[in-house]
Design a protein around this motif. Structure first.
Motif, PDB file in Angstrom:
ATOM      1  N   ILE A 132      -3.259  -3.906  -7.793  1.00  0.00           N
ATOM      2  CA  ILE A 132      -2.661  -2.586  -7.560  1.00  0.00           C
ATOM      3  C   ILE A 132      -3.157  -2.004  -6.238  1.00  0.00           C
ATOM      4  CG2 ILE A 132      -2.610  -0.200  -8.385  1.00  0.00           C
ATOM      5  CD1 ILE A 132      -2.587  -1.277 -11.217  1.00  0.00           C
ATOM      6  N   MET A 133      -4.458  -2.137  -5.970  1.00  0.00           N
ATOM      7  CA  MET A 133      -5.014  -1.599  -4.735  1.00  0.00           C
ATOM      8  C   MET A 133      -4.451  -2.309  -3.500  1.00  0.00           C
ATOM      9  SD  MET A 133      -7.022   0.940  -5.437  1.00  0.00           S
ATOM     10  CE  MET A 133      -5.716   1.347  -6.614  1.00  0.00           C
ATOM     11  N   MET A 134      -4.277  -3.627  -3.610  1.00  0.00           N
ATOM     12  CA  MET A 134      -3.714  -4.361  -2.476  1.00  0.00           C
ATOM     13  C   MET A 134      -2.290  -3.897  -2.199  1.00  0.00           C
ATOM     14  SD  MET A 134      -3.148  -8.470  -1.963  1.00  0.00           S
ATOM     15  CE  MET A 134      -2.255  -9.070  -0.513  1.00  0.00           C
ATOM     16  N   ALA A 135      -1.514  -3.700  -3.251  1.00  0.00           N
ATOM     17  CA  ALA A 135      -0.138  -3.239  -3.061  1.00  0.00           C
ATOM     18  C   ALA A 135      -0.108  -1.834  -2.464  1.00  0.00           C
ATOM     19  CB  ALA A 135       0.602  -3.262  -4.399  1.00  0.00           C
ATOM     20  N   TYR A 136      -1.010  -0.962  -2.941  1.00  0.00           N
ATOM     21  CA  TYR A 136      -0.992   0.437  -2.507  1.00  0.00           C
ATOM     22  C   TYR A 136      -1.471   0.601  -1.068  1.00  0.00           C
ATOM     23  CZ  TYR A 136      -2.106   5.416  -2.334  1.00  0.00           C
ATOM     24  OH  TYR A 136      -2.178   6.738  -1.967  1.00  0.00           O
ATOM     25  N   PHE A 137      -2.574  -0.048  -0.721  1.00  0.00           N
ATOM     26  CA  PHE A 137      -3.186   0.173   0.588  1.00  0.00           C
ATOM     27  C   PHE A 137      -2.644  -0.741   1.684  1.00  0.00           C
ATOM     28  CE2 PHE A 137      -6.542   1.929  -2.174  1.00  0.00           C
ATOM     29  CZ  PHE A 137      -6.685   3.166  -1.571  1.00  0.00           C
ATOM     30  N   LEU A 140       2.484  -1.941   0.447  1.00  0.00           N
ATOM     31  CA  LEU A 140       3.450  -0.840   0.406  1.00  0.00           C
ATOM     32  C   LEU A 140       3.586  -0.120   1.748  1.00  0.00           C
ATOM     33  CD1 LEU A 140       5.424   0.634  -1.407  1.00  0.00           C
ATOM     34  CD2 LEU A 140       3.560   2.112  -2.166  1.00  0.00           C
ATOM     35  N   PRO A 141       2.491   0.292   2.404  1.00  0.00           N
ATOM     36  CA  PRO A 141       2.663   0.989   3.695  1.00  0.00           C
ATOM     37  C   PRO A 141       3.352   0.140   4.756  1.00  0.00           C
ATOM     38  CG  PRO A 141       0.454   1.333   2.820  1.00  0.00           C
ATOM     39  CD  PRO A 141       1.078   0.268   1.981  1.00  0.00           C
ATOM     40  N   LEU A 142       2.924  -1.121   4.893  1.00  0.00           N
ATOM     41  CA  LEU A 142       3.533  -1.965   5.917  1.00  0.00           C
ATOM     42  C   LEU A 142       4.966  -2.335   5.554  1.00  0.00           C
ATOM     43  CD1 LEU A 142       0.557  -4.306   6.887  1.00  0.00           C
ATOM     44  CD2 LEU A 142       1.410  -2.296   8.078  1.00  0.00           C
TER      45      LEU A 142
END
Length: 265
Positions: A132-137, A140-142
């Protein structure tokens, strides 16, 4: 379903009737649902008191005109609260859900393999949060930057909050679930369903499956697809190594037990 034989010194378990398995499954599912309901109550408090929505929408704020998402249905805010509450509940009670799954499947394991319960649940929880943290930080942004820069000089994004949350939460949950791959494969190895040789032999087939899954769970851009596929491949290789180590240790224990029984005779 016949249980695997226990190690010497362990209590022999009789074959459990199929209906008893269904009853056990029902009990575990009811407990999991009750835990989710309790988690939803906690999630409602968290969403309303700690402004969880601002945290979730942070990756897209810089791309929005006026810095805010939109909605067109009066019921949307309520739906958003329920969605966010469910996600908070799922993350909060994940260790308990994993424990219920383990408790249901544990009778099929050897007695000395059940000691992996706590490490497996801890590892599964950490991997779920890490995904989840990898997707969020990172992803998702890139990914949003790539997707929202197409025709940015001609088109103005009008993004609805419900659509964005569906997109973002699905991506984060997908990464969280994908990161459970080592735990799942190691557990299947303990059950004897998969072997290290089988995992290595069908590596190419697994890569094709990973590519299909990544394409299905992520947006159309190649970046997010690769961002999911590459960790899946690394986790798969880690799983192969872990299953080999566990099998070697099991063989060593069986050899020691056999030699001990031979010397006692």
């Amino acid at each position: 379903m016949r249980l695997r034989p226990q190690t010497p010194g362990a209590t022999d378990q009789a074959e459990m009737p199929f209906l008893d398995h269904l009853d056990e499954l029902r009990t575990r599912l009811i407990r999991a649902l009750l835990a989710l309901l309790v988690g939803m109550v906690v999630g409602l408090v968290a969403v309303t008191q700690w402004d969880v929505l601002s945290i979730v929408q942070r990756p897209i704020v810089e791309f929005l005109p006026g810095g805010s998402l939109n909605f067109s249905n009066p019921t949307t805010p309520v739906i958003i609260i329920l969605k966010l509450s469910f996600i908070v509940a799922l993350v909060a009670v994940f260790p308990y859900l994993a424990w219920q799954a383990w408790a249901f499947l544990a009778p099929a394991l050897y007695e000395n393999e059940r000691k992996f319960a706590i490490p497996a649940i801890a590892a599964g929880t950490l991997l779920f949060v890490a995904g989840i943290m990898m997707a969020y930080f990172l992803v998702l942004p890139l990914g949003l930057r790539i997707l929202l820069t197409f025709f940015d000089d001609q088109l103005i994004p009008l993004i609805m909050v419900n659509e964005y949350l569906t997109f973002a939460l699905r991506l984060m949950l997908a990464f969280g679930i994908i990161f459970e791959l080592p735990v799942v494969l190691v557990f299947l190895s303990l059950l004897g369903i998969v072997t290290p040789e089988g995992l290595a032999k069908y590596r190419r087939h697994a890569i094709v499956v990973m590519a299909v899954v990544s394409a299905f769970l992520t947006p159309a851009d190649p970046y997010t697809m690769l961002a999911m596929m590459v960790p899946m491949m690394l986790l798969y290789e880690i799983s192969v190594v872990m299953t080999r180590v566990l099998r070697r240790r099991r063989q060593e224990r069986e050899a020691d037990r056999t030699s001990g029984e031979g010397s006692s005779d």
